[in-house]
Design a protein around this motif. Structure first.
Motif, PDB file in Angstrom:
ATOM      1  N   CYS A 244      33.626  39.598  37.710  1.00 38.55           N
ATOM      2  CA  CYS A 244      34.473  39.771  38.525  1.00 38.55           C
ATOM      3  C   CYS A 244      33.946  41.144  39.087  1.00 38.55           C
ATOM      4  CB  CYS A 244      36.024  39.446  38.817  1.00 38.55           C
ATOM      5  SG  CYS A 244      36.464  39.669  40.108  1.00 38.55           S
TER       6      CYS A 244
ATOM      7  N   CYS B 176      37.720  42.669  40.058  1.00 32.56           N
ATOM      8  CA  CYS B 176      39.017  42.936  38.911  1.00 32.56           C
ATOM      9  C   CYS B 176      38.486  43.458  37.701  1.00 32.56           C
ATOM     10  CB  CYS B 176      39.819  42.103  39.196  1.00 32.56           C
ATOM     11  SG  CYS B 176      38.891  40.324  38.011  1.00 32.56           S
TER      12      CYS B 176
ATOM     13  N   HIS C 166      36.203  36.823  41.662  1.00 36.94           N
ATOM     14  CA  HIS C 166      37.057  35.190  41.991  1.00 36.94           C
ATOM     15  C   HIS C 166      37.455  35.703  43.320  1.00 36.94           C
ATOM     16  CE1 HIS C 166      37.758  37.263  37.857  1.00 36.94           C
ATOM     17  NE2 HIS C 166      37.899  36.019  37.381  1.00 36.94           N
TER      18      HIS C 166
ATOM     19  N   CYS D 240      40.557  37.239  43.771  1.00 35.07           N
ATOM     20  CA  CYS D 240      40.263  38.395  44.124  1.00 35.07           C
ATOM     21  C   CYS D 240      39.148  38.913  45.284  1.00 35.07           C
ATOM     22  CB  CYS D 240      39.776  39.419  43.158  1.00 35.07           C
ATOM     23  SG  CYS D 240      40.110  39.098  41.793  1.00 35.07           S
TER      24      CYS D 240
HETATM   25 ZN   LIG Z   1      38.476  39.294  39.840  1.00 38.70          ZN
END
Ligand SMILES: [Zn+2]
Length: 136
Positions: free
Chosen positions: A34, A37, A68, A71
Motif C-alpha cells: 500500500c 500505509c 488499501h 487508507c
Molecule cells: Zn494501506
C-alpha cells in the motif's frame, strides 16, 4: 479537472501484477505494498488504484501504485478533498469570480462614494448623501 475513470478488471489485474513485481524486486514480500500505509495489500482486502500522495488526481497527479481502500478513502477525506476545495477557491479568486461580502466603504465594490476633498459621502446609484442633517 481530469474525470474519474473506472478501470476494467483486466486493467486492475495488470496494476496488481505490476505492484506485485515491484514488491518482489524490493524484497518486501509476495503482496503489493500500500503506498499510503506501507503495509502489504493481501488478496482479501479491497484496494484502489492510488495517485500521488501530495498531488491528487483531481489536480493532475499521476498514478502511483495501489492502496488499501480504507487508507485511500481516509487520505482523500483528510488531504485531497480539502486541497481540491482550496484549489477551486484560489482559482475563483484568481479570475476574480469571488467578490467580498463586506467591501471596504468607499471602494468601487461598495455602494458609497467617498470624496477626498471633504465633501460628505454619497450613494453611487442615486447621488443622495449618506448622512443627512436633520432640519429643525
Ligand atoms: Zn494501506
Amino acid at each position: 479537472m481530469p474525470k474519474r475513470q473506472r478501470l476494467t478488471a483486466k486493467q486492475r489485474e495488470d496494476l496488481w501484477d505490476a505492484e506485485y513485481a515491484k514488491s518482489i524486486e524490493a524484497k518486501r514480500g509476495e503482496y503489493p505494498i500500500c503506498n499510503i500505509c506501507d503495509l502489504p495489500v493481501t488478496p482479501g482486502q479491497t484496494w484502489h488504484d492510488s495517485h500521488n500522495k501530495y498531488w491528487p488526481h483531481a489536480v493532475g497527479g499521476q498514478r502511483d501504485g495501489i492502496a488499501h481502500a480504507r487508507c485511500n478513502l481516509r487520505h482523500n477525506n483528510i488531504h485531497d478533498t480539502p486541497l481540491v476545495a482550496k484549489v477551486k477557491r484560489q482559482r475563483q479568486g484568481f479570475i476574480r469570480a469571488r467578490e467580498s461580502r463586506r467591501p471596504v466603504v468607499g471602494s468601487r465594490a461598495s455602494g458609497i462614494k467617498v470624496f477626498m476633498d471633504g465633501r460628505p459621502p454619497v450613494y453611487r446609484d442615486s447621488g443622495r448623501p449618506v448622512f443627512e442633517r436633520r432640519k429643525g
